[in-house]
Design a protein around this motif. Sequence first.
Motif, short mmCIF file in Angstrom:
data_model
loop_
_atom_site.label_atom_id
_atom_site.label_comp_id
_atom_site.label_asym_id
_atom_site.label_seq_id
_atom_site.Cartn_x
_atom_site.Cartn_y
_atom_site.Cartn_z
N ALA A 353 0.75 -1.31 0.21
CA ALA A 353 -0.07 0.05 -0.01
C ALA A 353 0.96 1.37 0.04
CB ALA A 353 -0.95 -0.16 1.08
N VAL A 354 1.76 1.23 -0.72
CA VAL A 354 2.57 2.47 -1.00
C VAL A 354 1.80 3.47 -1.81
CG1 VAL A 354 5.07 1.47 -0.47
CG2 VAL A 354 4.09 1.38 -2.76
N LEU A 355 0.70 2.95 -2.56
CA LEU A 355 -0.06 3.61 -3.42
C LEU A 355 -1.20 2.97 -3.05
CD1 LEU A 355 1.42 4.23 -7.00
CD2 LEU A 355 1.18 5.92 -5.04
N PRO A 356 -2.59 3.65 -3.09
CA PRO A 356 -3.72 3.03 -2.99
C PRO A 356 -4.01 2.00 -3.96
CG PRO A 356 -3.90 5.48 -3.29
CD PRO A 356 -2.56 5.19 -3.41
N ASP A 357 -4.59 0.96 -3.49
CA ASP A 357 -4.70 -0.35 -4.24
C ASP A 357 -5.25 -0.12 -5.78
OD1 ASP A 357 -3.65 -1.95 -2.50
OD2 ASP A 357 -5.24 -2.89 -1.56
N ASP A 358 -6.31 0.75 -5.68
CA ASP A 358 -6.92 1.04 -7.05
C ASP A 358 -6.42 2.22 -7.68
OD1 ASP A 358 -7.79 2.93 -5.19
OD2 ASP A 358 -9.76 2.78 -5.29
N HIS A 359 -5.08 2.77 -7.40
CA HIS A 359 -4.43 3.51 -8.16
C HIS A 359 -4.06 2.60 -9.76
CE1 HIS A 359 -1.16 6.17 -9.93
NE2 HIS A 359 -1.56 6.98 -9.17
N LYS A 518 -10.20 5.87 0.95
CA LYS A 518 -10.00 6.14 2.24
C LYS A 518 -8.32 6.31 2.57
CE LYS A 518 -14.27 3.34 3.76
NZ LYS A 518 -14.64 2.61 4.66
N TYR A 519 -7.80 5.75 1.55
CA TYR A 519 -6.28 6.00 1.83
C TYR A 519 -5.69 6.34 0.53
CZ TYR A 519 -7.02 2.59 5.67
OH TYR A 519 -7.47 1.90 6.74
N PRO A 520 -6.06 7.60 0.37
CA PRO A 520 -5.25 8.53 -0.60
C PRO A 520 -3.76 8.44 -0.79
CG PRO A 520 -6.24 9.97 0.69
CD PRO A 520 -6.76 8.68 1.05
N SER A 521 -3.05 8.30 0.63
CA SER A 521 -1.68 8.52 0.79
C SER A 521 -1.06 7.04 1.03
CB SER A 521 -1.31 9.26 1.88
OG SER A 521 -1.83 10.73 1.67
N GLY A 522 -1.93 5.77 0.69
CA GLY A 522 -1.32 4.72 0.92
C GLY A 522 -1.54 4.38 2.32
#
Length: 693
Positions: A353-359, A518-522
């Motif tokens: 999750a260094v990036l959001p999963d849906d990036h 929910k996790y824009p910054s990972g």
Amino acid sequence: MTTADEAATRIGGTWDLTLRPGAFPPRSGVLTLTPDGESLSVRFETPEGSSTGEGDIKGRRLSWTVAVGSNPATLRFEAEVEGDILLGHVELGVGPFKERAPVEAVRVGSGARLPFREGSAAVVETLTACGVEYVFGYTGGVSTSLERSIIAHDIKDFNARNELSAAWMSYGYNRVKRRAASAALTWCVGALHASPVVYAAKLDSTPLVLMLIESAAAWDMRDILQDATELYPALKPLSKYIKRVVDGEDLPLAVRQAVLAASTGKFGPAVLDLTQGAMYQRTTVRTEQLTLPEPPAAGETSVRRTLELIEAAERPVILAGAGIHLADATGELRRFVDATGIPVVSSGAGGRAVLPDDHPLYAGDMSGWGYFGTGTKVAEEADLWVAVGFSFSQTATLSWSLAKPDNVVHVDIEQSQLGRIFQPTLGIVADAKTFLGQLNDRLQASGAESRHRADEVRTAEIATAKDSYAETLRSFVGTDPIMPAAIGQVLSEEVPAGTIFVNDEGFPVPGMVYRESKYPSGFAAPLGFHYAALGSSLPVAIGAKLAAPDRLVVSVGGDAGFYYDCSELSVLAERNLKVVSIVLNNGGLYGGRRGREHGGPGSVPFTHWTDLPETDYTAVAQGMGVPGERVDKADELAPAIRRAIEADGPYFIEVMTAASTMHLHMAEWPDPDPKTTRKAGHADLFVDGSWPN
């Protein structure tokens, strides 16, 4: 000749006096001196009572005898007065015990300050000056020699139910803060209970300061009760920094160096082996505020060369490891990815999750621990790896058997990581956030647009693979018995944005999806992955909650791990600390069962040492004061999670799950078009096929 008026002015009056024996806590009282020419009348009041004595005056020098408290022997004092400060010694003697102990006093109401403080006060003063906000501990022996100064100064303290949990709490706190913002304290015999956390901090690059108190150094080599002289060599191999302090004058620097070592470079554990005598000694060494140095940046040549290699490559990939999280570099990573169009593959659990999963450019994790099934494929098809904060561990590389491109840029804050396993094309010593910022600044300054942004084929491949994986994940939801892979997906939907998850053994929460909404910054997990210690989830979650009080913290662990850390439920109840604890009850240590597969044909039955007795874990939690419930059916899971979130304090959920491992182990899933012979993981006995090849 001292006149009566001079003595009355310089000596007479009341003084706050402290005696400092070398092997016992200080004794304080109020001393009243009444001079009469060269004679002196003394009254000494302590919590145990008061006594009187007589003495002599010779200029600024005084001597007197007086009984102190219940001590049957009369004590002889010698001191010298300088302004409103009195310094001297007292001859102590009870039976065979004799000591010349320091004495200091300040005239009551004068506002004068002593030019020194005792060692324990210097420790706490320096911790505060170095940015340490909490001390987590478990008391015992004479750790009170430091505890009393912790209580007296402006630093928060938090008690665990054992030394291991106290250290894990500090680990979790520091992992969220990304520096040694807390320390752990234990009496010497408990230090080895905490040693797994020291080792975990070393392997997982986590800032940690562990302080242990042992007996006075004067008793070394005399077979003292609870002898701790061997703790220093025992803990030294596990530590990034370690010092045994026997002289109080060394304490300010030892504490400062410990915090600095833990919080800079490749984070790690610092151990302070503090002797009891040093806690009572006086030190004049000044404490300074600690400002951590700027993290290292890459040279301009390395930055330019990296961008040249990227533009020359046809299919470059960024390998993002846990160092991205530790450096708080997810924002800079996203900025670079969005500007260049280069996909990101993360390093299994550590870089999850260094990036959001849906990036759209997040291709998933690499190797057998991976999510989305395409991370390994994207990595193996690349002709350039730009690896940032990525250690090329066994789990990330399938025992170093993945196909590696000819060109690799490896960036790490620790110089010894570069070239350790294989020779990169370009090795760069730099902090992950600083390095990515340099790349972004150079791209922005040039105004050039990366040609990789037009590679819609790879973006479509990643999207297809993730859609397929998501469909597989959804197939687990709503089925009975409850599959572990369903639990994370329900949590993904129910928890508020920014919720912190701590999963036992450092594995990702099974089935958890960290979406952009929910996790824009990972998401940076508060528990590292390399050491993977069973039973660390709940105390790490407690530390994380204290470090981030405005965020919901959820601990997800297995029933086997619950036996390690269940005592910390009483801490949640005692402090009314809002942590949701979820235990997945599958009736056994199923990770251990998997290990039985590698013991040789028929050598160890799967159930050997892995079956657990039937236990009502919810009743255990309730008995410790934490409300909770048991979930048996899939349709009960979401309502239970909602009740936990809405509760005013801690909440416990026991989920009865299918007989499987708690985490989602992707090694059992089809490997997409393997380009090399895959290896068996840490049970493999041979290095054949491993890098360098």
